[in-house]
Design a protein around this motif. Structure first.
Motif, PDB file in Angstrom:
ATOM      1  N   PHE A   3      27.520  18.746  13.134  1.00  0.00           N
ATOM      2  CA  PHE A   3      27.350  18.398  14.543  1.00  0.00           C
ATOM      3  C   PHE A   3      28.743  18.182  15.100  1.00  0.00           C
ATOM      4  CE2 PHE A   3      22.923  17.390  13.752  1.00  0.00           C
ATOM      5  CZ  PHE A   3      22.327  17.687  14.965  1.00  0.00           C
ATOM      6  N   GLN A   4      29.125  18.983  16.056  1.00  0.00           N
ATOM      7  CA  GLN A   4      30.423  18.810  16.698  1.00  0.00           C
ATOM      8  C   GLN A   4      30.192  18.478  18.169  1.00  0.00           C
ATOM      9  OE1 GLN A   4      31.885  20.903  19.113  1.00  0.00           O
ATOM     10  NE2 GLN A   4      30.309  22.463  19.117  1.00  0.00           N
ATOM     11  N   PHE A   5      31.183  17.860  18.786  1.00  0.00           N
ATOM     12  CA  PHE A   5      31.032  17.355  20.150  1.00  0.00           C
ATOM     13  C   PHE A   5      32.043  17.948  21.124  1.00  0.00           C
ATOM     14  CE2 PHE A   5      29.507  14.248  17.114  1.00  0.00           C
ATOM     15  CZ  PHE A   5      28.223  14.019  17.575  1.00  0.00           C
ATOM     16  N   GLU A   6      32.797  18.913  20.668  1.00  0.00           N
ATOM     17  CA  GLU A   6      33.852  19.484  21.503  1.00  0.00           C
ATOM     18  C   GLU A   6      33.307  20.036  22.813  1.00  0.00           C
ATOM     19  OE1 GLU A   6      37.253  22.989  21.311  1.00  0.00           O
ATOM     20  OE2 GLU A   6      36.111  22.532  19.517  1.00  0.00           O
ATOM     21  N   LYS A  16      34.870   9.862  30.212  1.00  0.00           N
ATOM     22  CA  LYS A  16      33.542  10.471  30.293  1.00  0.00           C
ATOM     23  C   LYS A  16      33.021  10.566  31.723  1.00  0.00           C
ATOM     24  CE  LYS A  16      28.814   9.552  28.824  1.00  0.00           C
ATOM     25  NZ  LYS A  16      27.972   8.757  27.932  1.00  0.00           N
ATOM     26  N   PHE A  17      33.285   9.550  32.526  1.00  0.00           N
ATOM     27  CA  PHE A  17      32.737   9.507  33.882  1.00  0.00           C
ATOM     28  C   PHE A  17      33.678  10.121  34.920  1.00  0.00           C
ATOM     29  CE2 PHE A  17      30.656   6.001  31.595  1.00  0.00           C
ATOM     30  CZ  PHE A  17      29.356   6.475  31.644  1.00  0.00           C
ATOM     31  N   ASP A  18      34.801  10.641  34.467  1.00  0.00           N
ATOM     32  CA  ASP A  18      35.734  11.373  35.319  1.00  0.00           C
ATOM     33  C   ASP A  18      35.397  12.853  35.135  1.00  0.00           C
ATOM     34  OD1 ASP A  18      37.881  12.206  36.899  1.00  0.00           O
ATOM     35  OD2 ASP A  18      39.299  12.067  35.226  1.00  0.00           O
ATOM     36  N   VAL A  19      34.441  13.322  35.919  1.00  0.00           N
ATOM     37  CA  VAL A  19      33.878  14.656  35.726  1.00  0.00           C
ATOM     38  C   VAL A  19      34.792  15.715  36.330  1.00  0.00           C
ATOM     39  CG1 VAL A  19      31.852  16.112  36.087  1.00  0.00           C
ATOM     40  CG2 VAL A  19      31.576  13.641  35.825  1.00  0.00           C
ATOM     41  N   ARG A  20      35.064  16.734  35.526  1.00  0.00           N
ATOM     42  CA  ARG A  20      35.867  17.875  35.949  1.00  0.00           C
ATOM     43  C   ARG A  20      34.999  19.126  35.908  1.00  0.00           C
ATOM     44  NH1 ARG A  20      39.604  14.937  38.147  1.00  0.00           N
ATOM     45  NH2 ARG A  20      41.024  13.919  36.729  1.00  0.00           N
ATOM     46  N   PRO A  21      35.341  20.142  36.662  1.00  0.00           N
ATOM     47  CA  PRO A  21      34.562  21.386  36.577  1.00  0.00           C
ATOM     48  C   PRO A  21      34.662  21.994  35.175  1.00  0.00           C
ATOM     49  CG  PRO A  21      36.022  21.401  38.492  1.00  0.00           C
ATOM     50  CD  PRO A  21      36.400  20.206  37.662  1.00  0.00           C
ATOM     51  N   LEU A  22      33.576  22.547  34.708  1.00  0.00           N
ATOM     52  CA  LEU A  22      33.573  23.256  33.439  1.00  0.00           C
ATOM     53  C   LEU A  22      34.165  24.641  33.664  1.00  0.00           C
ATOM     54  CD1 LEU A  22      32.587  23.522  30.449  1.00  0.00           C
ATOM     55  CD2 LEU A  22      30.560  24.626  31.410  1.00  0.00           C
ATOM     56  N   HIS A  23      35.098  25.015  32.809  1.00  0.00           N
ATOM     57  CA  HIS A  23      35.667  26.361  32.856  1.00  0.00           C
ATOM     58  C   HIS A  23      34.956  27.187  31.792  1.00  0.00           C
ATOM     59  CE1 HIS A  23      38.734  25.191  35.694  1.00  0.00           C
ATOM     60  NE2 HIS A  23      38.959  24.120  34.948  1.00  0.00           N
ATOM     61  N   ALA A  29      35.376  29.771  24.427  1.00  0.00           N
ATOM     62  CA  ALA A  29      36.344  29.603  23.339  1.00  0.00           C
ATOM     63  C   ALA A  29      35.883  28.547  22.342  1.00  0.00           C
ATOM     64  CB  ALA A  29      37.720  29.239  23.909  1.00  0.00           C
ATOM     65  N   SER A  30      35.368  27.442  22.837  1.00  0.00           N
ATOM     66  CA  SER A  30      34.900  26.375  21.952  1.00  0.00           C
ATOM     67  C   SER A  30      33.733  26.844  21.090  1.00  0.00           C
ATOM     68  CB  SER A  30      34.475  25.155  22.781  1.00  0.00           C
ATOM     69  OG  SER A  30      33.898  24.170  21.956  1.00  0.00           O
ATOM     70  N   LEU A  31      32.727  27.423  21.717  1.00  0.00           N
ATOM     71  CA  LEU A  31      31.570  27.890  20.960  1.00  0.00           C
ATOM     72  C   LEU A  31      31.970  28.983  19.966  1.00  0.00           C
ATOM     73  CD1 LEU A  31      28.870  28.007  23.784  1.00  0.00           C
ATOM     74  CD2 LEU A  31      29.217  26.210  22.068  1.00  0.00           C
ATOM     75  N   GLY A  32      32.832  29.887  20.385  1.00  0.00           N
ATOM     76  CA  GLY A  32      33.296  30.953  19.500  1.00  0.00           C
ATOM     77  C   GLY A  32      34.090  30.431  18.320  1.00  0.00           C
ATOM     78  N   ARG A  33      34.941  29.443  18.567  1.00  0.00           N
ATOM     79  CA  ARG A  33      35.749  28.842  17.505  1.00  0.00           C
ATOM     80  C   ARG A  33      34.864  28.226  16.421  1.00  0.00           C
ATOM     81  NH1 ARG A  33      39.130  27.097  20.859  1.00  0.00           N
ATOM     82  NH2 ARG A  33      38.140  25.122  21.338  1.00  0.00           N
ATOM     83  N   TRP A  34      33.809  27.527  16.860  1.00  0.00           N
ATOM     84  CA  TRP A  34      32.913  26.893  15.890  1.00  0.00           C
ATOM     85  C   TRP A  34      32.066  27.928  15.157  1.00  0.00           C
ATOM     86  CZ3 TRP A  34      33.182  22.231  13.853  1.00  0.00           C
ATOM     87  CH2 TRP A  34      33.998  21.304  14.491  1.00  0.00           C
TER      88      TRP A  34
END
Length: 167
Positions: A3-6, A16-23, A29-34
């Motif tokens: 289980f990863q949380f990246e 956590k509550f400082d929400v930024r747009p998802l790129h 890249a994250s999903l591919g790396r895992w």
């Protein structure tokens, strides 16, 4: 199994509550790396939602009436076409959205309540703090299953706001 949380931190700013747009490139890249990293040595746990995450269709999709179903379907497709064991959290299969919390009184999670108290005491704008809570609070995952569009989603003892409805 890992289980990863990246991927669920990619839209966080200074917290956590400082929400930024998802790129999308970062998510890809994250999903591919895992996927590549565990290809010969392990097995992925695939998830968007759990008891600690806001609803994915509100977070990474478009939860408005026009695009909610398509967004939820797209996110489910991405999840299920990866190698690993998919976890589907209650309501995710229906495209459940974040609850429309209107005030701090709607929240129950101690993390959210403490963050609000600390941030407002530190001089942050209460409405801006609520925006972050509405987007990222664990309370979004802890509302009752939306069985129908009646008050409290057909759960008589619901702790969901009275105005919350399945969209």
């Amino acid at each position: 199994m890992v289980f990863q949380f990246e991927h669920v931190g990619l839209d966080h700013g200074d917290g956590k509550f400082d929400v930024r747009p998802l790129h999308l490139r970062d998510l890809k890249a994250s999903l591919g790396r895992w996927q590549a990293g565990l290809n010969d040595t392990g097995w992925n746990s695939l998830y968007w939602n759990n008891h600690d995450q806001p609803r994915v269709v509100s977070r990474f999709g478009d939860d408005g009436p026009r695009h909610r179903v398509r967004s939820a379907t797209m996110l489910a497709t991405v999840l299920h076409l990866h190698r690993g064991t998919p976890y589907v959290y209650q309501g995710e299969e229906l495209g459940t959205t974040n609850a429309p919390f209107t005030s701090i009184d709607d929240f129950r999670d101690i993390e959210s309540l403490n963050h609000y108290a600390h941030a407002v005491a530190g001089g942050e704008d209460p409405e801006r703090v609520l925006e972050g809570l509405r987007a990222m609070s664990r309370d979004n995952a802890r509302t009752p299953m939306q069985w129908d569009d009646s008050p409290h989603a057909s759960s008589a003892t619901s702790r969901a706001p009275h105005h919350w409805r399945r969209r």
